[in-house]
Write an enzyme that holds these catalytic residues in place. Structure first.
Site: not given
Ligand code: SF4
Length: 362
Positions: A24, A45, A89-90, A128, A146, A198
């Protein structure tokens, strides 16, 4: 939040929190005019398809040290590329990687095409990967989706349709959110948000730059998204592997698999076909040549994309004299085994055969 301000919010988070990755260009360097190397973006990728960032890093370093440009990779022997890929793998990816390098070096004069449409014509590049290269390497506007992006967007917009049916909706949302300026950084920002904030379990919503816009922030629903259609049960196939060991040098007998099909062109321990109705009680009769075979206790277990495999392992200690009736086979000395193009399942088979039998095991 309107798409433009959502993008702006996330990009300013990315400017501070982008993961340093060996392929990157950091947002700071990007803004100072450094451009990503399409070869490195393409290589990463392809490696990242079905494989984690943590597993890819060491392979990426190894490949770029050995072959720093697409021309050097094109000039490499396929066998050396397969050896360097072993364990990732793959393996069809490695064969296509080599074909793609040959095409770019030959037909395109060593320059990757810069549009999704042209990239899609190259071996091993699907929708992709084409979108990812066009966006990240060339800052083209495309929706890069992704697994991380699927998770973040299904939560942000509370998309409860299970995958894969939700894919078109997620792609459309990603297309709407992706800004005209810095689309490459934006795609990487959503990926980083999915990888670090997230996350699949316990998303850190309080740290999330999209918290105020997110439809499920802080709720139990967040962890349950994206929903996934129930997976089909994988069948289990059985087979046997026969590890012949030279009692004088410790060399083991290996051979090359046929060029196409599962693990095509990779190196293997001689063995049987693998099938659901393989008769394990009579496995010794399927030895590739007569030798004092002894069965090891336990089985080697491995899971491929479409099936589980259980291998019965046999070992024979003998004097290495030629390669008894086997085509494309050779004796590999102990200090060469590590560098052979052995896929993980075959490394497990070798380890099981070579480890001393534990008293009372089995
Ligand atoms: Fe994900 Fe929480 Fe951000 Fe919503 S607020 S996008 S659930 S980390």
């Amino acid at each position: 939040m309107p798409p433009a301000s959502a993008a702006e919010t996330l990009l300013s988070w990315y400017d501070r929190h982008a993961r340093p990755l060996p392929w990157r260009v950091s947002p700071r360097n990007r803004q100072q005019g450094e451009v990503p190397d399409p070869y490195r973006i393409w290589l990463s990728e392809v490696m990242l398809q079905q494989t984690t960032v943590a597993a890819v890093k060491a392979y990426f370093e190894k490949f770029t040290r050995a072959w720093p440009t697409v021309e050097t990779l094109a000039a490499a022997a396929e066998e050396d590329v397969m050896k360097a890929w072993a364990g990732l793998g793959y393996y069809s990816r490695a064969r296509n990687l080599k074909k793609c390098a040959d095409t770019v070096a030959g037909k395109y004069g060593g320059r990757f095409p810069d549009t999704e449409e042209e990239l899609l014509k190259l071996p091993g590049i699907g929708p992709y990967t084409a979108a990812a290269i066009a966006t990240i390497a060339f800052d083209r506007h495309a929706a890069v989706v992704d697994g991380n992006v699927e998770r973040v967007l299904s939560r942000l917009f509370r998309i409860e349709t299970p995958l894969p049916d939700a894919k078109p909706e997620i792609r459309a949302k990603m297309g709407d959110l992706t800004p005209q300026a810095r689309p490459g950084d934006f795609a990487q920002a959503v990926m980083d948000l999915g990888a670090t904030v997230c996350t699949p379990r316990r998303p850190a919503c309080v740290l999330c730059p999209w918290m105020s816009a997110c439809a499920v922030q802080g709720s139990a629903l967040a962890e349950s998204l994206p929903r996934k259609a129930p997976k089909k049960e994988k069948p289990t196939r059985y087979g046997a592997a026969f590890v012949a060991v030279d009692r004088n040098t410790g060399a083991v007998l290996l051979r090359r698999r046929p060029p196409s099909g599962l693990l095509g062109g990779m190196t293997e321990v001689p063995g049987t076909h693998w099938s659901e109705d393989f008769d394990r009680s009579a496995a010794a009769q399927d030895a590739p040549f007569p030798a004092p075979w002894t069965q090891k206790t336990g089985e080697v277990k491995h899971t491929f994309t479409h099936f589980h495999l259980r291998l019965t392992i046999f070992r024979a200690d003998l004097e290495a004299t030629g390669t008894p009736g086997l085509e494309d086979a050779w004796w590999s000395a102990p200090d060469r085994i590590e560098g052979e193009a052995l896929p993980t399942v075959m490394r497990k088979a070798l380890a099981a055969a070579l480890e001393p039998e534990r008293p009372g095991s089995g």
